[in-house]
Design a protein around this motif. Structure first.
Motif, short mmCIF file in Angstrom:
data_model
loop_
_atom_site.label_atom_id
_atom_site.label_comp_id
_atom_site.label_asym_id
_atom_site.label_seq_id
_atom_site.Cartn_x
_atom_site.Cartn_y
_atom_site.Cartn_z
N CYS A 75 0.84 -1.19 0.00
CA CYS A 75 0.00 0.00 0.00
C CYS A 75 0.88 1.24 0.00
O CYS A 75 1.84 1.33 0.77
N VAL A 76 0.55 2.19 -0.87
CA VAL A 76 1.26 3.46 -0.93
C VAL A 76 0.26 4.60 -0.76
O VAL A 76 -0.94 4.42 -0.99
N VAL A 77 0.77 5.75 -0.33
CA VAL A 77 -0.05 6.95 -0.19
C VAL A 77 0.41 7.93 -1.25
O VAL A 77 1.60 8.27 -1.34
N ALA A 78 -0.53 8.39 -2.09
CA ALA A 78 -0.21 9.26 -3.22
C ALA A 78 -0.21 10.72 -2.78
O ALA A 78 -1.07 11.16 -2.01
N ALA A 79 0.76 11.48 -3.28
CA ALA A 79 0.81 12.92 -3.01
C ALA A 79 -0.35 13.59 -3.72
O ALA A 79 -0.45 13.53 -4.96
N SER A 80 -1.23 14.21 -2.98
CA SER A 80 -2.44 14.80 -3.58
C SER A 80 -2.11 15.91 -4.56
O SER A 80 -2.83 16.10 -5.55
N SER A 81 -1.01 16.64 -4.34
CA SER A 81 -0.66 17.74 -5.23
C SER A 81 -0.09 17.26 -6.56
O SER A 81 0.06 18.06 -7.50
N LYS A 82 0.23 15.96 -6.67
CA LYS A 82 0.84 15.42 -7.88
C LYS A 82 -0.12 14.57 -8.70
O LYS A 82 0.29 13.96 -9.70
N LEU A 83 -1.39 14.51 -8.32
CA LEU A 83 -2.35 13.69 -9.06
C LEU A 83 -2.76 14.40 -10.35
O LEU A 83 -3.01 15.61 -10.36
N LEU A 84 -2.81 13.65 -11.42
CA LEU A 84 -3.15 14.22 -12.73
C LEU A 84 -4.67 14.31 -12.88
O LEU A 84 -5.38 13.35 -12.61
N ARG A 85 -5.13 15.47 -13.32
CA ARG A 85 -6.56 15.64 -13.57
C ARG A 85 -6.71 16.39 -14.90
O ARG A 85 -6.05 17.41 -15.12
N ALA A 86 -7.57 15.89 -15.77
CA ALA A 86 -7.81 16.52 -17.05
C ALA A 86 -8.47 17.88 -16.86
O ALA A 86 -9.38 18.02 -16.03
N PRO A 87 -8.05 18.92 -17.60
CA PRO A 87 -8.64 20.26 -17.43
C PRO A 87 -10.15 20.27 -17.67
O PRO A 87 -10.87 21.06 -17.06
N ALA A 251 13.58 21.76 -4.01
CA ALA A 251 12.36 21.51 -4.79
C ALA A 251 11.30 20.82 -3.95
O ALA A 251 10.10 21.12 -4.05
N TYR A 252 11.73 19.89 -3.09
CA TYR A 252 10.78 19.19 -2.23
C TYR A 252 10.06 20.15 -1.30
O TYR A 252 8.87 19.99 -1.01
N LEU A 253 10.76 21.17 -0.84
CA LEU A 253 10.18 22.14 0.09
C LEU A 253 9.49 23.31 -0.62
O LEU A 253 9.04 24.25 0.04
N GLY A 254 9.42 23.27 -1.93
CA GLY A 254 8.71 24.31 -2.66
C GLY A 254 9.44 25.63 -2.71
O GLY A 254 8.80 26.69 -2.84
N LEU A 255 10.77 25.61 -2.63
CA LEU A 255 11.57 26.84 -2.61
C LEU A 255 12.18 27.16 -3.97
O LEU A 255 13.02 28.06 -4.07
N GLY A 275 5.22 20.73 -1.29
CA GLY A 275 5.85 20.02 -0.20
C GLY A 275 5.43 20.51 1.17
O GLY A 275 4.33 21.02 1.38
N ASN A 276 6.36 20.40 2.12
CA ASN A 276 6.06 20.62 3.52
C ASN A 276 6.03 22.12 3.85
O ASN A 276 7.05 22.81 3.83
#
Length: 368
Positions: A75-87, A251-255, A275-276
């Motif tokens: 089981c993995v937990v997906a990063a919600s900010s990285k999920l692909l969604r069609a426009p 990049a991980y910290l959004g800087l 990120g965090n």
């Protein structure tokens, strides 16, 4: 090669929507169940192994992921900010979200987040408790200052929230009883929150010396602007520093700057803020300290440098000189201070990594 079955879960506090996909046979199964890890495990085990499960990170935390992993389920937990969604996708339901997760998992496009163990998560909760308490205290003090400002009362000295300032606050009187009650209540609230924050800081100091990140915390405190609460927050929020490199930690910290490029056109915008959030905030606050004059370590830094090993000591001294020199360079160019501070925070993240990662890598080698 495809796994046998990929399962996407849309997890909520009350129920869980599941979608199972078998790319080899094309079989699809959807099911909605109560938000009980045992019931989710029972449904997942209906499918012939091997199976792989994913759900989106969110307020429900990592309890389900730990439960499934303990039962032998991948089981993995997906990063919600990285999920692909069609426009053009304007329909959002729990089942559709579960299906999208299963499809992304099948093609290997799910970006996983680190799943902390219960001890690591408890340390994070303590660090975030401190952050919330500090924010509440700042708001309470702003309320007190606002009341005084609206009624033309100004404290004659520059330093505030000292013992003398608190005595001065208690001497202030207003003619209207309702206003006096409001003012006294705001002052009392500020004092209670200050005492609450002091208790949290005391607990953090005690915890930091005994937790798994004690050596990392000691190393981070060798950098200017990073004292106990900041070092503790960074250590527990990042956790495993060896997951990153000196360039990827920013990049991980959004800087890092956002970018919108097409063809020959290249445009960079504000930082991504991915990120965090809490770790990024701590680094940005610490970066301002490096603008202050610096010739040699002060008393606090000298005491801290004696605690760590020679390699960490040398690296920290190099970092302090480098970061202050960068600030001087930005000031000479009349760089906007806010933008300059973000650049310093990004580099500070790399220096923190250079102190923490070797320690954790060495601990792992000693255990092996």
């Amino acid at each position: 090669m495809f796994e046998h079955t990929f399962i996407g879960l849309d997890v909520h506090a009350v129920n869980v929507a599941g979608h199972a996909l078998n790319p080899g046979t094309g079989e699809i199964s959807a099911h909605t169940m109560a938000a009980d890890p045992a019931m989710v495990l029972e449904w997942v085990r209906r499918f012939e192994p091997p199976v792989k499960v994913a759900y989106e990170s969110g307020p429900t935390g990592f309890v389900l992921a730990r439960y499934l992993q303990a039962a032998g389920i991948n089981c993995v937990v997906a990063a919600s900010s990285k999920l692909l969604r069609a426009p053009g996708d304007r329909v959002k339901t729990d089942r559709r979200d579960a299906r999208v997760l299963a499809e992304m998992l099948a093609v290997g496009s799910v970006v996983q987040v680190h799943i902390p163990d219960p001890d690591e998560e408890a340390l994070r909760d303590l660090a975030r408790l401190r952050s919330g308490a500090a924010k509440d205290l700042a708001h309470a003090r702003q309320h007190v200052n606002a009341i005084l400002l609206r009624h033309g009362i100004r404290y004659p000295n520059d330093s505030r929230w000292t013992k003398e300032h608190r005595l001065w606050l208690h001497r202030q009187r207003f003619d209207e009883p309702a206003l006096q009650f409001t003012y006294d209540a705001d002052v009392e609230q500020a004092e209670l929150l200050a005492a609450h924050l002091a208790r949290i800081d005391k607990q953090i100091t005690a915890t930091a010396g005994l937790c798994r990140y004690s050596r990392v915390i000691d190393a981070l405190m060798c950098l200017r602007g990073i004292q106990m609460t900041t070092a503790f927050g960074l250590a527990v929020e990042i956790g495993d520093w060896t997951r990153f490199t000196g360039s990827s930690i920013g990049a991980y910290l959004g800087l890092v700057p956002s970018e919108s490029s097409s063809g020959q056109s290249r445009h960079q915008g504000p930082i991504t803020k991915a990120g965090n959030t809490y770790a990024r905030k701590l680094l940005i606050e610490a970066a301002w300290v490096h603008r202050r004059p610096y010739a040699r370590p002060g008393e606090r830094l000298l005491r801290q440098l004696d605690v760590v090993g020679p390699a960490t000591r040398i690296r920290a001294l190099e970092g302090n000189h480098r970061l202050h020199h960068k600030w001087e360079h930005f000031d000479e160019r009349h760089k906007m201070s806010v933008k300059a501070n973000i650049a310093i925070a990004r580099e500070l993240a790399g220096w923190c990594w250079s102190l923490a990662a070797p320690l954790q890598q060495g601990e792992r080698m000693n255990v092996a």
